[in-house]
Enzyme design. Sequence first.
Site, short mmCIF file in Angstrom:
data_model
loop_
_atom_site.label_atom_id
_atom_site.label_comp_id
_atom_site.label_asym_id
_atom_site.label_seq_id
_atom_site.Cartn_x
_atom_site.Cartn_y
_atom_site.Cartn_z
N HIS A 36 0.81 -1.22 0.00
CA HIS A 36 0.00 0.00 0.00
C HIS A 36 0.84 1.27 0.00
CE1 HIS A 36 -3.98 -1.91 0.86
NE2 HIS A 36 -3.16 -2.91 1.14
N ASP A 93 3.54 9.33 -1.35
CA ASP A 93 2.42 8.50 -0.95
C ASP A 93 2.26 7.35 -1.92
OD1 ASP A 93 0.37 7.92 0.83
OD2 ASP A 93 -0.58 9.89 0.63
#
Length: 389
Positions: A159, A367
């Site tokens: 992730h 991110d």
Amino acid sequence: MPRDRRLVVVANRLPVAKNRAGEWEVSPGGLVTALLPVVKARRGAWVGWPGSTDRGSRPFLEERVRMRPVTLSDAEVRDYYHGFSNRTLWPLYHDAIRTPEFHRHWWRAYLEVNRRFARAAARTSRPGDMVWVHDFHLQLVPAMLRELRPDVKIGFFLHIPFPPEELFAWLPWRKQILEGLLGADLVGMQIAADARNFSRLAREYAGAEGTDTELYVGRRKVRVGSFPISIDFDEFNSIAEQPETIARAKEIRRQVGASRKIVLCVDRLDYTKGFDSRLRAWENMLEDGDVSVRKHVLMQVAVPSREAVPDYAAMRDQLERTVGRINGEFSQPGQVAVHYFRRNLPRHELVAYYRAADVMLVSPLRDGMNLVAKRSEERRVGKEGRSRW
């Protein structure tokens, strides 16, 4: 994936946690938001840490999902979670925004906890199940599970970003991490660049052969791809359309000043989110007159995260001092420059803030795939009449 195949999720945390009343409730966060509906639909199971160091937790049924807790000691929480996961891997995988630390005792704890998760997954799985392992905490589990249960299909999904060679090469245990991931049948990343990084490193350091999308470990094929995660749009849309959500959004606007433009930021309290840079930019805009407290307000929701880690506690203190300084300099009676909330907002309340806002500001330094951005993309349902910035 065949529709009749059961799904077993293996993640660092269970999707539920005990509240103050001792009752289980669904945890916040993107992983739970995205996956729990899928596991429910597959009549599946979830393997994870319940969030405490209590011993003897037994499997239980919650949210129509079979939960299998994995217990950790205080020392393992310190070394595996706060240490190797969050002070070695997390900064390294985020472009070394903070300098990662390398300690052998942290690695030994990571190795032992991954073994425990693999054994729990093996006990939970049935022949033919799809076992889906998640994130940087459990990168050794796929290969360990394959040794225990060659009769299941194994997927792995990361992730967060996967670093390029010039950063990943810093890791003393790079070969072991890559071999652990290569135990999966399918390795998934958020974006294509991360998938390419992994494939090239697997060929360089772990003896794999093949291309950026298909690797071979001996005769066994490992597929590699990018699979950007999404959200349950229908659920968020339904909440946004509820009369109580609309009423709450109007109340928020009335409380801050109905004519003021709301710039909303929602982030987990983490140094990768760029809080300092964002607040300095807002301060500069106030100084230059591009925005004013009479017409504009920045609303920052900072969800507490890893507060036991010293770096995070220091970052929180610095953030709160910066907010105080900006408000002290620019606020007027009844109108602050920055509204700051250090807490997790319930989902209905969060959607009301999305609906009330004029601008959603999402500006992480690095991110994987930001689900706040995906949720805010849909926040203007029914708001076509709102004036422009």
